[in-house]
Design a protein around this motif. Structure first.
Motif, PDB file in Angstrom:
ATOM      1  N   GLY A 191      14.055   1.691  -4.710  1.00  0.00           N
ATOM      2  CA  GLY A 191      15.019   2.082  -3.698  1.00  0.00           C
ATOM      3  C   GLY A 191      14.370   2.588  -2.416  1.00  0.00           C
ATOM      4  N   CYS A 192      13.196   3.180  -2.523  1.00  0.00           N
ATOM      5  CA  CYS A 192      12.501   3.711  -1.343  1.00  0.00           C
ATOM      6  C   CYS A 192      11.832   2.620  -0.520  1.00  0.00           C
ATOM      7  N   ARG A 193      11.818   1.406  -1.021  1.00  0.00           N
ATOM      8  CA  ARG A 193      11.251   0.230  -0.347  1.00  0.00           C
ATOM      9  C   ARG A 193       9.752   0.337  -0.088  1.00  0.00           C
ATOM     10  N   THR A 194       9.043   1.018  -0.998  1.00  0.00           N
ATOM     11  CA  THR A 194       7.580   1.088  -0.899  1.00  0.00           C
ATOM     12  C   THR A 194       6.899   0.211  -1.949  1.00  0.00           C
ATOM     13  N   GLY A 195       7.675  -0.471  -2.775  1.00  0.00           N
ATOM     14  CA  GLY A 195       7.086  -1.321  -3.801  1.00  0.00           C
ATOM     15  C   GLY A 195       8.130  -1.861  -4.752  1.00  0.00           C
ATOM     16  N   PHE A 196       7.650  -2.297  -5.921  1.00  0.00           N
ATOM     17  CA  PHE A 196       8.490  -2.945  -6.924  1.00  0.00           C
ATOM     18  C   PHE A 196       8.206  -2.368  -8.297  1.00  0.00           C
ATOM     19  N   TYR A 197       9.176  -2.502  -9.179  1.00  0.00           N
ATOM     20  CA  TYR A 197       8.979  -2.212 -10.593  1.00  0.00           C
ATOM     21  C   TYR A 197       8.894  -3.536 -11.330  1.00  0.00           C
ATOM     22  N   LEU A 198       7.973  -3.588 -12.286  1.00  0.00           N
ATOM     23  CA  LEU A 198       7.839  -4.727 -13.179  1.00  0.00           C
ATOM     24  C   LEU A 198       7.881  -4.191 -14.592  1.00  0.00           C
ATOM     25  N   LEU A 199       8.853  -4.639 -15.380  1.00  0.00           N
ATOM     26  CA  LEU A 199       8.972  -4.237 -16.780  1.00  0.00           C
ATOM     27  C   LEU A 199       8.573  -5.405 -17.659  1.00  0.00           C
ATOM     28  N   LEU A 200       7.597  -5.146 -18.535  1.00  0.00           N
ATOM     29  CA  LEU A 200       7.094  -6.158 -19.444  1.00  0.00           C
ATOM     30  C   LEU A 200       7.257  -5.717 -20.883  1.00  0.00           C
ATOM     31  N   ARG A 201       7.634  -6.651 -21.731  1.00  0.00           N
ATOM     32  CA  ARG A 201       7.660  -6.399 -23.166  1.00  0.00           C
ATOM     33  C   ARG A 201       6.221  -6.425 -23.650  1.00  0.00           C
ATOM     34  N   GLY A 202       5.753  -5.280 -24.174  1.00  0.00           N
ATOM     35  CA  GLY A 202       4.384  -5.159 -24.656  1.00  0.00           C
ATOM     36  C   GLY A 202       3.733  -3.906 -24.106  1.00  0.00           C
ATOM     37  N   ASP A 203       2.617  -3.560 -24.688  1.00  0.00           N
ATOM     38  CA  ASP A 203       1.867  -2.362 -24.315  1.00  0.00           C
ATOM     39  C   ASP A 203       0.699  -2.786 -23.429  1.00  0.00           C
ATOM     40  N   TYR A 204       0.805  -2.510 -22.137  1.00  0.00           N
ATOM     41  CA  TYR A 204      -0.179  -2.976 -21.166  1.00  0.00           C
ATOM     42  C   TYR A 204      -0.700  -1.833 -20.305  1.00  0.00           C
ATOM     43  N   GLU A 205      -1.860  -2.084 -19.737  1.00  0.00           N
ATOM     44  CA  GLU A 205      -2.470  -1.223 -18.722  1.00  0.00           C
ATOM     45  C   GLU A 205      -2.606  -2.062 -17.451  1.00  0.00           C
ATOM     46  N   PRO A 206      -2.782  -1.415 -16.301  1.00  0.00           N
ATOM     47  CA  PRO A 206      -2.899  -2.181 -15.047  1.00  0.00           C
ATOM     48  C   PRO A 206      -3.944  -3.297 -15.090  1.00  0.00           C
ATOM     49  N   VAL A 207      -5.111  -3.041 -15.670  1.00  0.00           N
ATOM     50  CA  VAL A 207      -6.155  -4.079 -15.697  1.00  0.00           C
ATOM     51  C   VAL A 207      -5.707  -5.311 -16.471  1.00  0.00           C
ATOM     52  N   ASP A 208      -4.787  -5.141 -17.416  1.00  0.00           N
ATOM     53  CA  ASP A 208      -4.294  -6.266 -18.217  1.00  0.00           C
ATOM     54  C   ASP A 208      -3.478  -7.256 -17.395  1.00  0.00           C
ATOM     55  N   ILE A 209      -2.837  -6.768 -16.336  1.00  0.00           N
ATOM     56  CA  ILE A 209      -1.947  -7.647 -15.572  1.00  0.00           C
ATOM     57  C   ILE A 209      -2.465  -7.963 -14.175  1.00  0.00           C
ATOM     58  N   LEU A 210      -3.642  -7.492 -13.818  1.00  0.00           N
ATOM     59  CA  LEU A 210      -4.180  -7.814 -12.490  1.00  0.00           C
ATOM     60  C   LEU A 210      -4.260  -9.315 -12.236  1.00  0.00           C
ATOM     61  N   PRO A 211      -4.736 -10.132 -13.190  1.00  0.00           N
ATOM     62  CA  PRO A 211      -4.738 -11.580 -12.920  1.00  0.00           C
ATOM     63  C   PRO A 211      -3.339 -12.137 -12.658  1.00  0.00           C
ATOM     64  N   LEU A 212      -2.356 -11.683 -13.410  1.00  0.00           N
ATOM     65  CA  LEU A 212      -0.971 -12.106 -13.195  1.00  0.00           C
ATOM     66  C   LEU A 212      -0.491 -11.700 -11.803  1.00  0.00           C
ATOM     67  N   LEU A 213      -0.764 -10.463 -11.400  1.00  0.00           N
ATOM     68  CA  LEU A 213      -0.311  -9.991 -10.094  1.00  0.00           C
ATOM     69  C   LEU A 213      -1.009 -10.714  -8.951  1.00  0.00           C
TER      70      LEU A 213
ATOM     71  N   ALA B 247      -4.949  -3.825  -2.529  1.00  0.00           N
ATOM     72  CA  ALA B 247      -4.805  -3.236  -3.863  1.00  0.00           C
ATOM     73  C   ALA B 247      -5.145  -4.146  -5.030  1.00  0.00           C
ATOM     74  N   LEU B 248      -5.052  -5.441  -4.875  1.00  0.00           N
ATOM     75  CA  LEU B 248      -5.183  -6.325  -6.042  1.00  0.00           C
ATOM     76  C   LEU B 248      -6.532  -7.037  -6.156  1.00  0.00           C
ATOM     77  N   ASN B 249      -7.097  -7.458  -5.049  1.00  0.00           N
ATOM     78  CA  ASN B 249      -8.326  -8.249  -5.127  1.00  0.00           C
ATOM     79  C   ASN B 249      -9.509  -7.459  -5.672  1.00  0.00           C
ATOM     80  N   ALA B 250      -9.657  -6.216  -5.255  1.00  0.00           N
ATOM     81  CA  ALA B 250     -10.774  -5.373  -5.720  1.00  0.00           C
ATOM     82  C   ALA B 250     -10.305  -3.921  -5.779  1.00  0.00           C
ATOM     83  N   PRO B 251      -9.411  -3.603  -6.721  1.00  0.00           N
ATOM     84  CA  PRO B 251      -8.860  -2.244  -6.755  1.00  0.00           C
ATOM     85  C   PRO B 251      -9.898  -1.195  -7.156  1.00  0.00           C
ATOM     86  N   ARG B 252      -9.800  -0.045  -6.519  1.00  0.00           N
ATOM     87  CA  ARG B 252     -10.589   1.116  -6.913  1.00  0.00           C
ATOM     88  C   ARG B 252      -9.911   1.771  -8.108  1.00  0.00           C
ATOM     89  N   PRO B 253     -10.630   2.533  -8.930  1.00  0.00           N
ATOM     90  CA  PRO B 253      -9.996   3.216 -10.066  1.00  0.00           C
ATOM     91  C   PRO B 253      -8.786   4.057  -9.658  1.00  0.00           C
TER      92      PRO B 253
END
Length: 159
Positions: free
Chosen positions: A80-102, A146-152
């Motif tokens: 709602g604040c228009r600063t980004g998006f929510y993505l809900l996935l079925r499964g237990d994931y961490e950010p590094v798991d979905i970086l290729p998808l993003l 944020a996606l090509n080479a994210p910092r921790p």
């Protein structure tokens, strides 16, 4: 009333990145909610509704048709604040798991040509509020920042 999880995040130190917003047990399954933060809250201008709307149409279409993740996508939509998006996935994931998808998703948007899926009066309740050139610009910017080479720090909420 207790604050909901998303209101307990320190938005003063939040930068563009990919964060786990929450993990919920739904029966035997885990649902992971990701915060795809595209702009720095309260420091940068928010995205306009036209590019957010375009990103949502392209993003939802791409994700739900994805060969590996399509069946796991429960929701993709704007904050709602228009600063980004929510993505809900079925499964237990961490950010590094979905970086290729993003990366794949936001490259798809950045390179997209043609008619935006669902951008017709019959298919959408506000089909005229679209801005493909700005959606492409926002996608490229998010990839670079944020996606090509994210910092921790871009993969874990700040304290």
């Amino acid at each position: 009333m207790e604050k909901i999880t998303s209101f307990t995040v320190n938005h003063l130190n939040l930068e563009p990145g990919v964060y786990v917003s929450r993990k919920d047990a739904v029966g035997p399954e885990t649902v992971t909610t990701f915060d795809l933060r595209m702009t720095a809250p309260n420091k940068e201008p928010v995205m306009n509704t036209a590019e957010v709307h375009t990103l949502e149409h392209l993003g939802a279409t791409f994700l739900r048709n994805h060969a590996d993740f399509g069946a796991r996508v429960l929701y993709f939509g704007p904050m709602g604040c228009r600063t980004g998006f929510y993505l809900l996935l079925r499964g237990d994931y961490e950010p590094v798991d979905i970086l290729p998808l993003l990366r794949e998703l936001f490259r798809f948007v950045a390179d997209f040509t043609g008619e935006v899926p669902g951008a017709a009066a019959r298919d959408c309740g506000n089909y005229l509020d679209m801005n493909l050139p700005m959606a492409k610009w926002e996608a490229r910017r998010y990839l670079e920042r944020a996606l090509n080479a994210p910092r921790p720090s871009q993969l874990r909420y700040p304290d």
